[in-house]
Design an enzyme around this catalytic site. Structure first.
Site, PDB file in Angstrom:
ATOM      1  N   HIS A 184       1.199  -1.345   0.039  1.00 39.86           N
ATOM      2  CA  HIS A 184      -0.402  -0.275   0.044  1.00 39.86           C
ATOM      3  C   HIS A 184       0.905   1.228   0.183  1.00 39.86           C
ATOM      4  O   HIS A 184       2.009   1.616   0.578  1.00 39.86           O
ATOM      5  CB  HIS A 184      -0.948   0.068   0.894  1.00 39.86           C
ATOM      6  CG  HIS A 184      -2.063   0.237   0.937  1.00 39.86           C
ATOM      7  ND1 HIS A 184      -2.209   2.470   1.358  1.00 39.86           N
ATOM      8  CD2 HIS A 184      -3.507   0.612   0.620  1.00 39.86           C
ATOM      9  CE1 HIS A 184      -3.118   2.557   1.141  1.00 39.86           C
ATOM     10  NE2 HIS A 184      -3.967   1.619   0.620  1.00 39.86           N
TER      11      HIS A 184
ATOM     12  N   ASP B 265      -8.042  -5.685   0.073  1.00 33.61           N
ATOM     13  CA  ASP B 265      -8.518  -6.227  -1.238  1.00 33.61           C
ATOM     14  C   ASP B 265      -8.160  -7.745  -0.618  1.00 33.61           C
ATOM     15  O   ASP B 265      -8.528  -8.428  -1.783  1.00 33.61           O
ATOM     16  CB  ASP B 265      -7.917  -5.571  -1.662  1.00 33.61           C
ATOM     17  CG  ASP B 265      -8.540  -4.728  -2.806  1.00 33.61           C
ATOM     18  OD1 ASP B 265      -7.569  -3.366  -3.086  1.00 33.61           O
ATOM     19  OD2 ASP B 265      -9.590  -4.188  -2.773  1.00 33.61           O
TER      20      ASP B 265
HETATM   21  C1  SDX Z   1      -6.082  -0.180  -2.745  1.00 31.43           C
HETATM   22  O1  SDX Z   1      -4.948   5.033  -1.713  1.00 31.43           O
HETATM   23  C2  SDX Z   1      -5.151   3.792  -1.709  1.00 31.43           C
HETATM   24  O2  SDX Z   1      -6.012   4.073  -0.452  1.00 31.43           O
HETATM   25  C3  SDX Z   1      -6.420   2.361  -2.293  1.00 31.43           C
HETATM   26  C4  SDX Z   1      -6.616   1.567  -1.113  1.00 31.43           C
HETATM   27  C5  SDX Z   1      -8.169   2.427  -1.016  1.00 31.43           C
HETATM   28  O3  SDX Z   1      -8.809   1.670   0.033  1.00 31.43           O
HETATM   29  O4  SDX Z   1      -9.246   3.777  -1.557  1.00 31.43           O
HETATM   30  O5  SDX Z   1      -6.728   1.700   0.110  1.00 31.43           O
HETATM   31  C6  SDX Z   1      -7.632   0.263  -2.348  1.00 31.43           C
HETATM   32  O6  SDX Z   1      -6.402   0.333  -3.876  1.00 31.43           O
HETATM   33  C7  SDX Z   1      -5.603  -1.027  -2.000  1.00 31.43           C
HETATM   34  C8  SDX Z   1      -3.890  -1.534  -2.650  1.00 31.43           C
HETATM   35  C9  SDX Z   1      -5.200  -2.594  -3.528  1.00 31.43           C
HETATM   36  N1  SDX Z   1      -3.490  -2.771  -5.266  1.00 31.43           N
HETATM   37  C10 SDX Z   1      -3.030  -4.013  -4.616  1.00 31.43           C
HETATM   38  O7  SDX Z   1      -3.702  -4.803  -3.419  1.00 31.43           O
HETATM   39  C11 SDX Z   1      -2.226  -4.509  -5.914  1.00 31.43           C
HETATM   40  C12 SDX Z   1      -0.409  -4.948  -5.664  1.00 31.43           C
HETATM   41  N2  SDX Z   1      -0.265  -3.518  -4.894  1.00 31.43           N
HETATM   42  C13 SDX Z   1       1.080  -3.069  -5.207  1.00 31.43           C
HETATM   43  O8  SDX Z   1       0.636  -3.013  -6.620  1.00 31.43           O
HETATM   44  C14 SDX Z   1       1.096  -1.392  -4.343  1.00 31.43           C
HETATM   45  O9  SDX Z   1       1.693  -1.787  -3.587  1.00 31.43           O
HETATM   46  C15 SDX Z   1       0.413  -0.267  -4.818  1.00 31.43           C
HETATM   47  C16 SDX Z   1       0.433  -0.337  -5.825  1.00 31.43           C
HETATM   48  C17 SDX Z   1      -0.517  -1.270  -4.221  1.00 31.43           C
HETATM   49  C18 SDX Z   1       1.469   0.416  -4.343  1.00 31.43           C
HETATM   50  O10 SDX Z   1       2.612   0.694  -4.850  1.00 31.43           O
HETATM   51  P1  SDX Z   1       3.730   1.969  -4.361  1.00 31.43           P
HETATM   52  O11 SDX Z   1       3.362   2.863  -3.138  1.00 31.43           O
HETATM   53  O12 SDX Z   1       3.470   2.611  -5.622  1.00 31.43           O
HETATM   54  O13 SDX Z   1       4.888   1.202  -3.886  1.00 31.43           O
HETATM   55  P2  SDX Z   1       5.731   0.216  -5.215  1.00 31.43           P
HETATM   56  O14 SDX Z   1       5.603  -0.191  -6.206  1.00 31.43           O
HETATM   57  O15 SDX Z   1       6.921   1.972  -5.429  1.00 31.43           O
HETATM   58  O16 SDX Z   1       6.535  -0.598  -4.391  1.00 31.43           O
HETATM   59  C19 SDX Z   1       7.675  -0.517  -3.601  1.00 31.43           C
HETATM   60  C20 SDX Z   1       8.404  -1.516  -3.374  1.00 31.43           C
HETATM   61  C21 SDX Z   1       8.361  -2.381  -5.091  1.00 31.43           C
HETATM   62  O17 SDX Z   1      10.066  -2.933  -4.702  1.00 31.43           O
HETATM   63  P3  SDX Z   1      11.081  -2.231  -5.038  1.00 31.43           P
HETATM   64  O18 SDX Z   1      11.593  -1.631  -6.529  1.00 31.43           O
HETATM   65  O19 SDX Z   1      11.672  -1.071  -3.620  1.00 31.43           O
HETATM   66  O20 SDX Z   1      12.627  -3.355  -5.181  1.00 31.43           O
HETATM   67  O21 SDX Z   1       7.556  -2.453  -2.817  1.00 31.43           O
HETATM   68  C22 SDX Z   1       6.952  -3.352  -4.364  1.00 31.43           C
HETATM   69  C23 SDX Z   1       7.762  -3.344  -5.300  1.00 31.43           C
HETATM   70  O22 SDX Z   1       8.543  -4.061  -6.230  1.00 31.43           O
HETATM   71  N3  SDX Z   1       5.819  -4.094  -4.164  1.00 31.43           N
HETATM   72  C24 SDX Z   1       5.537  -5.262  -4.318  1.00 31.43           C
HETATM   73  C25 SDX Z   1       4.116  -5.442  -3.465  1.00 31.43           C
HETATM   74  N4  SDX Z   1       3.814  -4.048  -3.834  1.00 31.43           N
HETATM   75  C26 SDX Z   1       4.699  -3.636  -3.480  1.00 31.43           C
HETATM   76  N5  SDX Z   1       5.995  -6.623  -4.609  1.00 31.43           N
HETATM   77  C27 SDX Z   1       5.542  -7.495  -5.087  1.00 31.43           C
HETATM   78  N6  SDX Z   1       4.043  -7.507  -4.605  1.00 31.43           N
HETATM   79  C28 SDX Z   1       3.228  -6.449  -4.643  1.00 31.43           C
HETATM   80  N7  SDX Z   1       1.736  -6.379  -4.387  1.00 31.43           N
END
Ligand code: SDX
Length: 426
Positions: free
Chosen positions: A304, A361
């Site tokens: 998140h 989720d």
């Molecule tokens: C919702 O914003 C809100 O409030 C949203 C929400 C709401 O109620 O409105 O809470 C609802 O959208 C919840 C989130 C649902 N999405 C998912 O579950 C999809 C999976 N999650 C990721 O796509 C991700 O965690 C995000 C999009 C939710 C957040 O992404 P960020 O904050 O941009 O984080 P990032 O992509 O910069 O990740 C930081 C690191 C990275 O690794 P490094 O480059 O540092 O090596 O964490 C890793 C990412 O690759 N990472 C994950 C991951 N999420 C982040 N690795 C594996 N699986 C994941 N799910």
């Protein structure tokens, strides 16, 4: 409210930047003086940008805390029902008994939709994704209310909020019924909000004595509450940006639905179930987690932008999952699979170092599946519930003077160059 000052020193000049402290959370720095200095701020993904002031929802990502109008989400989910939470989001506090009675009556009497709106569904193929239908038909509500809607009139804005909260369950159920080739069901005045939704989803005209299982309607109502609002997330920011142009609120909510559909946002609940289907069994978990670490796939339902601790909604969702499956006597192998994934992720340094915890989720899909909701409808339910938050932010924006949102950019394209005729281009 400024109560301290930061300074920008650039090009031999120093500029004062007022620091403004809110009620809770980090203070903000007013960067307006950047324009005087001839600079813009740069913040891809708006990680540290607060474009608005708001009183609706507060999130502490480090503590895993979520407050709606100051009330913790677990207390709201366990002690209030969704329409009470809607009232609080719209009006600033939970309703009194009288206010609740009046609000529920108004919502129940606006759940119906114009008969002509039913024809919009016929333009879709039966196998259209219900979110595609929802973007279309909610936007189409503009056509039915545009003339009578003056967004500068507070009464018009209030009735619009009630109409949207009231009609979303009906339109959501219609998008499902259409995909099944079943007749649409009309809302009933003797059913609660969540009961009506499940009735319109699963009853048929012949079910004259249809009863909704209270275990299911209570769980549905709690899921609505857990999705009601979440500060300036991508879809809410979309609604505010669309609203800042003075656009019709129905069109603004349609824009929010479109933004929510993405798998990184509200589309994640559907993606979690697809991921669990792909993994198949507990034996395949370790191999899947290696794929995640190789960045070939994401662990959907984890991570998140704000929560760097447990999403408090995920905790309530997990408790509800255990209650519903226990009460229904369901042993869903996907739940065992989800719990194994969670256990590994909470112990594995790859996930711990990145603060990846289950979000709202991760467990919602398992409960929705237990209630009988098809996977394709998961994000529709998220949109249904989030409409209360979206329209509350829209109302909050309209409650004070506002400007059209117009971000700038860091331009890295071509310098100015002379036009070259077609025949001279190489
Ligand atoms: C919702 O914003 C809100 O409030 C949203 C929400 C709401 O109620 O409105 O809470 C609802 O959208 C919840 C989130 C649902 N999405 C998912 O579950 C999809 C999976 N999650 C990721 O796509 C991700 O965690 C995000 C999009 C939710 C957040 O992404 P960020 O904050 O941009 O984080 P990032 O992509 O910069 O990740 C930081 C690191 C990275 O690794 P490094 O480059 O540092 O090596 O964490 C890793 C990412 O690759 N990472 C994950 C991951 N999420 C982040 N690795 C594996 N699986 C994941 N799910």
């Amino acid at each position: 409210m400024a109560n301290d000052t930061a300074y920008l020193k650039v090009d031999g000049e120093e500029y004062e930047l007022p620091i403004i402290q809110g009620t809770l959370g980090p203070a903000v720095i007013d960067v307006s003086a950047f324009q005087t200095a001839g600079y813009w701020t740069y913040d891809p993904g708006y990680k540290v940008t607060a474009p608005v002031e708001s009183k609706i929802t507060f999130i502490d990502g480090d503590k895993g805390e979520l407050l709606h109008r100051g009330y913790p989400i677990d207390e709201l989910a366990n002690q209030a029902d969704y329409l009470e939470v809607c009232y609080a989001l719209l009006h600033g506090d939970l309703p009194t008994t009288e206010q609740k009675k009046d609000f529920y009556y108004k919502v129940s009497r606006h759940m119906g939709v114009h008969e002509q709106l039913r024809k919009f569904f016929e333009g879709f193929r039966r196998d259209a994704h219900p979110m595609a239908i929802m973007v279309g038909v909610v936007g189409a509500l503009s056509a039915f209310y545009h003339d009578g809607l003056d967004v500068s009139d507070e009464r018009h804005r209030e009735i619009t909020a009630i109409r949207l909260i009231a009609k979303m369950p009906t339109l959501a159920a219609m998008s499902y019924k259409y995909s099944q080739g079943h007749p649409f069901m009309y809302p009933r005045n003797d059913f609660s909000y969540a009961e009506n939704f499940l009735y319109m989803m699963f009853a048929t005209p012949g079910d004259v004595n249809y009863k909704v299982n209270p275990i299911l309607s209570n769980a549905m109502d709690k899921i609505f509450t857990l999705h009601a609002d979440h500060e300036q997330n991508a879809s809410t920011s979309t609604v505010r940006l669309a609203g800042s142009t003075g656009a019709n609120p129905y069109a603004c909510i349609a824009a929010g639905i479109a933004a929510l559909w993405g798998p990184s946002h509200g589309g994640a609940n559907e993606a979690v179930l697809e991921m669990l289907d792909e993994i198949g069994s507990v034996e395949n978990v370790d191999e899947f987690m290696e794929k995640v670490k190789r960045k070939e796939v994401k662990l959907m339902g984890f991570g998140h932008r704000v929560y760097k601790n447990f999403d408090p909604r995920a905790k309530v969702m997990k408790e509800t999952c255990d209650e519903v499956l226990g009460a229904l006597g369901i042993t869903d192998p996907k739940l065992a699979l989800a719990m194994k994934l969670e256990k590994i992720a909470l112990e594995d340094p790859y996930f711990v170092e990145r603060n990846l915890y289950p979000n709202v989720d991760f467990y919602s899909g398992i409960i929705l599946k237990a209630i009988g909701i098809p996977t394709s409808m998961f994000t529709v339910i998220f949109a249904l519930a989030r409409t209360a938050g979206w329209i509350s932010h829209w109302l909050e924006m309209h409650s004070a003077p506002f400007k059209i949102g117009r971000p700038r950019q860091l331009y890295t394209g071509e310098q100015r160059r002379d036009f070259v005729k077609l025949e001279d281009r190489k």
